[in-house]
Design a protein around this motif. Sequence first.
Motif, PDB file in Angstrom:
ATOM      1  N   ARG A  99      -6.721 -37.104  14.114  1.00  0.00           N
ATOM      2  CA  ARG A  99      -5.497 -36.889  13.504  1.00  0.00           C
ATOM      3  C   ARG A  99      -5.395 -35.724  12.596  1.00  0.00           C
ATOM      4  O   ARG A  99      -4.263 -35.224  12.361  1.00  0.00           O
ATOM      5  CB  ARG A  99      -5.418 -38.395  12.722  1.00  0.00           C
ATOM      6  CG  ARG A  99      -4.120 -38.572  11.904  1.00  0.00           C
ATOM      7  CD  ARG A  99      -4.110 -39.681  10.844  1.00  0.00           C
ATOM      8  NE  ARG A  99      -4.199 -41.019  11.686  1.00  0.00           N
ATOM      9  CZ  ARG A  99      -5.353 -41.876  11.784  1.00  0.00           C
ATOM     10  NH1 ARG A  99      -6.433 -41.377  10.703  1.00  0.00           N
ATOM     11  NH2 ARG A  99      -5.302 -42.920  12.345  1.00  0.00           N
ATOM     12  N   SER A 100      -6.282 -35.290  11.792  1.00  0.00           N
ATOM     13  CA  SER A 100      -6.201 -34.268  10.718  1.00  0.00           C
ATOM     14  C   SER A 100      -5.882 -33.070  11.519  1.00  0.00           C
ATOM     15  O   SER A 100      -5.138 -32.371  11.074  1.00  0.00           O
ATOM     16  CB  SER A 100      -7.657 -34.121  10.024  1.00  0.00           C
ATOM     17  OG  SER A 100      -7.787 -35.346   9.315  1.00  0.00           O
ATOM     18  N   ALA A 101      -6.262 -32.780  12.669  1.00  0.00           N
ATOM     19  CA  ALA A 101      -6.363 -31.621  13.630  1.00  0.00           C
ATOM     20  C   ALA A 101      -4.899 -31.550  13.796  1.00  0.00           C
ATOM     21  O   ALA A 101      -4.123 -30.504  13.851  1.00  0.00           O
ATOM     22  CB  ALA A 101      -7.175 -31.651  14.488  1.00  0.00           C
ATOM     23  N   ARG A 102      -4.129 -32.637  14.072  1.00  0.00           N
ATOM     24  CA  ARG A 102      -2.900 -32.750  14.864  1.00  0.00           C
ATOM     25  C   ARG A 102      -1.902 -32.474  13.572  1.00  0.00           C
ATOM     26  O   ARG A 102      -0.965 -31.717  13.933  1.00  0.00           O
ATOM     27  CB  ARG A 102      -2.651 -34.084  15.544  1.00  0.00           C
ATOM     28  CG  ARG A 102      -3.039 -34.387  16.908  1.00  0.00           C
ATOM     29  CD  ARG A 102      -2.557 -35.477  17.590  1.00  0.00           C
ATOM     30  NE  ARG A 102      -2.601 -36.720  16.737  1.00  0.00           N
ATOM     31  CZ  ARG A 102      -3.924 -37.562  16.686  1.00  0.00           C
ATOM     32  NH1 ARG A 102      -4.726 -37.322  17.618  1.00  0.00           N
ATOM     33  NH2 ARG A 102      -3.960 -38.572  15.938  1.00  0.00           N
ATOM     34  N   LEU A 103      -2.178 -33.043  12.565  1.00  0.00           N
ATOM     35  CA  LEU A 103      -1.127 -32.890  11.508  1.00  0.00           C
ATOM     36  C   LEU A 103      -1.449 -31.391  11.215  1.00  0.00           C
ATOM     37  O   LEU A 103      -0.458 -30.673  10.475  1.00  0.00           O
ATOM     38  CB  LEU A 103      -1.657 -33.776  10.275  1.00  0.00           C
ATOM     39  CG  LEU A 103      -1.366 -35.290  10.298  1.00  0.00           C
ATOM     40  CD1 LEU A 103      -2.062 -36.154   9.417  1.00  0.00           C
ATOM     41  CD2 LEU A 103       0.120 -35.513  10.340  1.00  0.00           C
ATOM     42  N   ARG A 104      -2.331 -30.848  11.033  1.00  0.00           N
ATOM     43  CA  ARG A 104      -2.773 -29.453  10.399  1.00  0.00           C
ATOM     44  C   ARG A 104      -1.860 -28.478  11.430  1.00  0.00           C
ATOM     45  O   ARG A 104      -1.665 -27.139  11.267  1.00  0.00           O
ATOM     46  CB  ARG A 104      -4.484 -29.118  10.283  1.00  0.00           C
ATOM     47  CG  ARG A 104      -4.500 -29.701   8.941  1.00  0.00           C
ATOM     48  CD  ARG A 104      -6.085 -29.557   9.047  1.00  0.00           C
ATOM     49  NE  ARG A 104      -6.546 -30.049   7.532  1.00  0.00           N
ATOM     50  CZ  ARG A 104      -7.875 -30.580   7.385  1.00  0.00           C
ATOM     51  NH1 ARG A 104      -8.482 -30.954   8.611  1.00  0.00           N
ATOM     52  NH2 ARG A 104      -8.080 -31.145   6.406  1.00  0.00           N
ATOM     53  N   ALA A 105      -1.805 -28.905  12.921  1.00  0.00           N
ATOM     54  CA  ALA A 105      -1.304 -27.986  14.028  1.00  0.00           C
ATOM     55  C   ALA A 105       0.015 -28.031  13.859  1.00  0.00           C
ATOM     56  O   ALA A 105       0.937 -27.340  14.733  1.00  0.00           O
ATOM     57  CB  ALA A 105      -1.996 -28.459  15.409  1.00  0.00           C
ATOM     58  N   GLY A 106       0.925 -28.921  12.941  1.00  0.00           N
ATOM     59  CA  GLY A 106       2.141 -29.126  12.688  1.00  0.00           C
ATOM     60  C   GLY A 106       2.889 -29.805  14.187  1.00  0.00           C
ATOM     61  O   GLY A 106       4.049 -29.643  14.211  1.00  0.00           O
ATOM     62  N   GLU A 107       1.978 -30.805  14.687  1.00  0.00           N
ATOM     63  CA  GLU A 107       2.984 -31.650  15.669  1.00  0.00           C
ATOM     64  C   GLU A 107       3.970 -32.526  14.914  1.00  0.00           C
ATOM     65  O   GLU A 107       3.689 -32.974  13.737  1.00  0.00           O
ATOM     66  CB  GLU A 107       1.750 -32.188  16.346  1.00  0.00           C
ATOM     67  CG  GLU A 107       0.874 -31.377  17.435  1.00  0.00           C
ATOM     68  CD  GLU A 107      -0.092 -31.981  17.982  1.00  0.00           C
ATOM     69  OE1 GLU A 107       0.120 -33.287  18.223  1.00  0.00           O
ATOM     70  OE2 GLU A 107      -1.129 -31.486  18.723  1.00  0.00           O
ATOM     71  N   PRO A 108       4.809 -33.360  15.728  1.00  0.00           N
ATOM     72  CA  PRO A 108       5.793 -34.212  15.002  1.00  0.00           C
ATOM     73  C   PRO A 108       4.907 -35.164  14.321  1.00  0.00           C
ATOM     74  O   PRO A 108       3.976 -35.787  14.941  1.00  0.00           O
ATOM     75  CB  PRO A 108       6.304 -34.652  16.187  1.00  0.00           C
ATOM     76  CG  PRO A 108       6.399 -33.418  17.126  1.00  0.00           C
ATOM     77  CD  PRO A 108       4.661 -32.853  17.000  1.00  0.00           C
ATOM     78  N   LEU A 109       5.460 -35.579  13.275  1.00  0.00           N
ATOM     79  CA  LEU A 109       4.865 -36.843  12.601  1.00  0.00           C
ATOM     80  C   LEU A 109       5.169 -38.062  13.360  1.00  0.00           C
ATOM     81  O   LEU A 109       6.148 -38.244  14.173  1.00  0.00           O
ATOM     82  CB  LEU A 109       5.556 -37.193  11.285  1.00  0.00           C
ATOM     83  CG  LEU A 109       5.285 -36.191   9.946  1.00  0.00           C
ATOM     84  CD1 LEU A 109       6.036 -36.733   8.980  1.00  0.00           C
ATOM     85  CD2 LEU A 109       3.911 -36.200   9.844  1.00  0.00           C
ATOM     86  N   ARG A 110       3.913 -38.814  13.470  1.00  0.00           N
ATOM     87  CA  ARG A 110       3.983 -40.126  14.373  1.00  0.00           C
ATOM     88  C   ARG A 110       3.921 -41.228  13.394  1.00  0.00           C
ATOM     89  O   ARG A 110       3.138 -41.707  12.822  1.00  0.00           O
ATOM     90  CB  ARG A 110       2.776 -40.241  15.380  1.00  0.00           C
ATOM     91  CG  ARG A 110       2.861 -39.206  16.154  1.00  0.00           C
ATOM     92  CD  ARG A 110       1.667 -39.024  16.974  1.00  0.00           C
ATOM     93  NE  ARG A 110       0.344 -38.870  16.454  1.00  0.00           N
ATOM     94  CZ  ARG A 110      -0.899 -39.015  16.704  1.00  0.00           C
ATOM     95  NH1 ARG A 110      -0.942 -39.046  18.035  1.00  0.00           N
ATOM     96  NH2 ARG A 110      -1.942 -38.943  15.864  1.00  0.00           N
ATOM     97  N   LEU A 111       5.239 -41.938  13.233  1.00  0.00           N
ATOM     98  CA  LEU A 111       5.249 -43.126  12.080  1.00  0.00           C
ATOM     99  C   LEU A 111       5.384 -44.444  12.998  1.00  0.00           C
ATOM    100  O   LEU A 111       5.577 -44.343  14.127  1.00  0.00           O
ATOM    101  CB  LEU A 111       6.918 -42.781  11.668  1.00  0.00           C
ATOM    102  CG  LEU A 111       6.842 -41.447  10.873  1.00  0.00           C
ATOM    103  CD1 LEU A 111       8.280 -41.506  10.407  1.00  0.00           C
ATOM    104  CD2 LEU A 111       5.784 -41.234   9.704  1.00  0.00           C
ATOM    105  N   VAL A 112       4.661 -45.417  12.335  1.00  0.00           N
ATOM    106  CA  VAL A 112       4.659 -46.655  12.942  1.00  0.00           C
ATOM    107  C   VAL A 112       5.224 -47.777  11.978  1.00  0.00           C
ATOM    108  O   VAL A 112       5.130 -47.730  10.815  1.00  0.00           O
ATOM    109  CB  VAL A 112       3.407 -47.016  13.355  1.00  0.00           C
ATOM    110  CG1 VAL A 112       2.327 -47.107  12.085  1.00  0.00           C
ATOM    111  CG2 VAL A 112       3.198 -47.902  14.309  1.00  0.00           C
ATOM    112  N   PHE A 113       5.629 -48.688  12.542  1.00  0.00           N
ATOM    113  CA  PHE A 113       5.923 -50.111  12.012  1.00  0.00           C
ATOM    114  C   PHE A 113       5.236 -51.320  12.832  1.00  0.00           C
ATOM    115  O   PHE A 113       5.653 -51.411  14.109  1.00  0.00           O
ATOM    116  CB  PHE A 113       7.247 -50.371  11.651  1.00  0.00           C
ATOM    117  CG  PHE A 113       7.710 -51.586  11.148  1.00  0.00           C
ATOM    118  CD1 PHE A 113       7.665 -52.004   9.871  1.00  0.00           C
ATOM    119  CD2 PHE A 113       7.974 -52.772  11.956  1.00  0.00           C
ATOM    120  CE1 PHE A 113       7.939 -53.251   9.408  1.00  0.00           C
ATOM    121  CE2 PHE A 113       8.237 -54.055  11.594  1.00  0.00           C
ATOM    122  CZ  PHE A 113       8.494 -54.362  10.242  1.00  0.00           C
ATOM    123  N   THR A 114       4.629 -52.368  12.298  1.00  0.00           N
ATOM    124  CA  THR A 114       4.328 -53.355  13.163  1.00  0.00           C
ATOM    125  C   THR A 114       4.539 -54.697  12.120  1.00  0.00           C
ATOM    126  O   THR A 114       4.541 -54.682  10.865  1.00  0.00           O
ATOM    127  CB  THR A 114       2.710 -53.389  13.259  1.00  0.00           C
ATOM    128  OG1 THR A 114       2.068 -53.629  12.097  1.00  0.00           O
ATOM    129  CG2 THR A 114       2.103 -52.141  13.702  1.00  0.00           C
TER     130      THR A 114
END
Length: 417
Positions: free
Chosen positions: A217-232
């Motif tokens: 997750r940290s690597a994806r965030l640092r790579a600037g990938e789109p934010l992945r938001l969630v609601f449950t």
Amino acid sequence: MTVPAMNDQDPDRTPGASGELMVIPSVGFARRAGKLWLDTKFVEGMRLNARLWGGPISAAMRPAEEGAIPFGAAFEPGSLPFRLIELPEQGPIETTHLRGAAVILAGGDMHDQLHLPALLNGEGRPAICYIVEHDQANRYRMIWTNGAPLVRRIKTLAWTWLTERRRLRAFARADGVQANGAPAFASYSRRQSNMLLFFDSRTREDMLARPEEMAARSARLRAGEPLRLVFTGRLERIKGAQDLPAVAQALMTLGVDFTLDVFGAGSLEEEIKEAIERLGLGGRVILHGIVDFETSLTPYLRARADMFVCCHPQSDPSCTYLETYGCGVPIIGYDNAAFEGLRRASGAGWSTPMNRPDMAAREIARLDREREEIIAHAERALAFAREHTFEKTFERRIAQLRKLAKGRRAEPVAPTP
């Protein structure tokens, strides 16, 4: 009617507890073809209680319709680790229903259990400990926003006020209270010194986020990938689900690249679908329906979510909070008292003003530019959840009850953040 417990020789069960622990839950039971239809979360908790208690346990329950137990399953009576005591469908709980108990864990939110300290006031009575989730402010809030006719709401508020007087007296006379969430703990600790604060969660230690998942997750965030938001959760107004499309629309206006995955079902599902189409949110907001918590939802959150968007207007101690933290996913949520209490205790997550989806979107947009902050809060969330797993929470709760069974008033207990 009493259903005997199974002959359980569990080696994990340690001897030494004094007498029987009797639980009086808010959920009922039903019968189906010779089996008992019971809430699965309740049964799982009772199994852990049985292992930790070190003596016999029982559950005093009222019969109910199967439809009133939506997350239930059929159990063979002999497979249960507790004896089931059938209470009347209507009418008060009497002393005859409570015989043999050394400690009674009663429902503090249930008005039909508030008479127990007065009922059992003789020499040698069992210890009584209440479990409570809601404070009075949240009870009023739920009534006022339930959509009932005004006259009915006013009458219900008056009845609730009178019931609260009974609750305060019962808690003062009880031997202990276990508070689920910070609002209830803060509200009732003035009446009862032997309080235990806990945060409800179904997350076991083996369900927590793995190091490799946190690193990915940290690597994806640092790579600037789109934010992945969630609601449950339930797609209902009391869960704030109606605000999710507005949050998503505001994020698009702010230029945030994101997806929002929504898990759950409810009366607002069609309204939300219509809003997704009307606001052009297709491909951004995806409705997944209901999925299994342990086998589908938890792995998904651990592997494919960056932040949880929580628009809860109520201050109920939702287990969603801690279960999300157990996946290493921090929460951005409305500043209701329950979430604020958890956020302060954990140091994880962000709060925004109530009923302001635009403000929630602005904070998400800020965090999109400050991704190291998301990563830091994810680590704090997981660290807090690790100290409040399903197992550790039950161990703390049983420890308090065992002290009561031994005739010693436990010291006020609250888990260390």
